[in-house]
Design an enzyme around this catalytic site. Structure first.
Site, mmCIF file in Angstrom:
data_model
loop_
_atom_site.group_PDB
_atom_site.id
_atom_site.type_symbol
_atom_site.label_atom_id
_atom_site.label_comp_id
_atom_site.label_asym_id
_atom_site.label_seq_id
_atom_site.Cartn_x
_atom_site.Cartn_y
_atom_site.Cartn_z
ATOM 1 N N CYS A 121 0.820 -1.206 0.000
ATOM 2 C CA CYS A 121 0.000 0.000 0.000
ATOM 3 C C CYS A 121 0.861 1.266 0.000
ATOM 4 O O CYS A 121 1.985 1.274 0.516
ATOM 5 C CB CYS A 121 -0.898 0.018 1.231
ATOM 6 S SG CYS A 121 -2.142 -1.257 1.246
ATOM 7 N N GLU A 150 0.659 4.085 1.728
ATOM 8 C CA GLU A 150 1.079 4.680 2.997
ATOM 9 C C GLU A 150 2.231 3.907 3.624
ATOM 10 O O GLU A 150 3.110 4.478 4.250
ATOM 11 C CB GLU A 150 -0.098 4.836 3.968
ATOM 12 C CG GLU A 150 -0.972 3.623 4.183
ATOM 13 C CD GLU A 150 -2.091 3.485 3.153
ATOM 14 O OE1 GLU A 150 -1.768 3.400 1.965
ATOM 15 O OE2 GLU A 150 -3.269 3.404 3.547
HETATM 16 N N1 THU Z 1 -4.251 0.273 -1.170
HETATM 17 C C1 THU Z 1 -3.410 1.202 -0.627
HETATM 18 O O1 THU Z 1 -2.413 1.597 -1.256
HETATM 19 N N2 THU Z 1 -3.688 1.677 0.605
HETATM 20 C C2 THU Z 1 -4.756 1.279 1.360
HETATM 21 O O2 THU Z 1 -4.834 1.608 2.533
HETATM 22 C C3 THU Z 1 -5.826 0.484 0.733
HETATM 23 C C4 THU Z 1 -5.412 -0.261 -0.500
HETATM 24 C C5 THU Z 1 -3.926 -0.278 -2.495
HETATM 25 C C6 THU Z 1 -3.450 -1.704 -2.463
HETATM 26 C C7 THU Z 1 -3.791 -2.176 -3.846
HETATM 27 O O3 THU Z 1 -2.717 -1.823 -4.711
HETATM 28 C C8 THU Z 1 -4.999 -1.327 -4.238
HETATM 29 O O4 THU Z 1 -5.066 -0.254 -3.309
HETATM 30 C C9 THU Z 1 -6.320 -2.089 -4.209
HETATM 31 O O5 THU Z 1 -6.497 -2.741 -3.000
#
Ligand code: THU
Length: 160
Positions: free
Chosen positions: A72, A74
């Site tokens: 993710c 963050e």
């Molecule tokens: N994702 C994030 O980058 N941060 C989050 O807190 C929620 C999900 C991303 C992970 C994945 O690449 C995409 O969003 C779909 O889940």
């Protein structure tokens, strides 16, 4: 009318009343959307964080053909900061998202794993982190400390 959320937060309809510092951080997080590597989900996430020493770190989601390896936005930002700063204090963390297929009507909430990681960074710096959540609807949700969206969490205290 500002949307209602079921946790402690402050909701802004746009960024005009926020400090220039936070407005800049939001802009940087939004710019990260262009850097997201999300060929599988096509869901773009950007993050930025500001330290009290003035340094700024950024991240965006990084996906992989082996889906569970996706990281993710963050966590990318937090871990890149953690890799180079020893004594840090995060003043603000911004998370934003964009779903080109269906523009988001709500802010993107950090996933459970990221909440857990944010909590550990709070422990490390001994202070809550102010988190700003935004998306394509321009609304900004301000959270003072991750415990409002991660109550009764598992933490280092359980290990010692
Ligand atoms: N994702 C994030 O980058 N941060 C989050 O807190 C929620 C999900 C991303 C992970 C994945 O690449 C995409 O969003 C779909 O889940």
């Amino acid at each position: 009318m500002a949307r209602k959320y079921d946790f402690d937060c402050e909701v802004f309809e746009n960024s005009s009343t926020l400090s220039k510092e936070v407005q800049n951080l939001i802009q940087l997080a939004k710019e990260q959307l262009d850097m997201a590597y999300a060929p599988y989900s096509k869901f773009l996430v950007g993050a930025s964080l500001l330290l009290t020493n003035g340094n700024i770190y950024k991240g965006c989601n990084q996906e992989n053909a082996s889906y569970p390896l996706c990281l993710c936005a963050e966590r990318v930002a937090l871990f890149s900061m953690g890799a180079v700063e020893k004594d840090f204090e995060i003043k603000a963390l911004v998370i934003t998202a964009s779903n080109p297929a269906k523009p988001l009507q709500v802010v993107c909430m950090p996933c459970g794993a990221c909440r857990q990681v944010i909590q550990e960074f709070e422990q490390r710096q001994g202070k809550p982190i102010t988190v700003y959540l935004t998306s394509e609807n321009n609304e900004i949700v301000k959270i003072e400390g991750i415990s409002s969206i991660l109550p009764s969490s598992f933490s280092i205290q359980h290990l010692i």
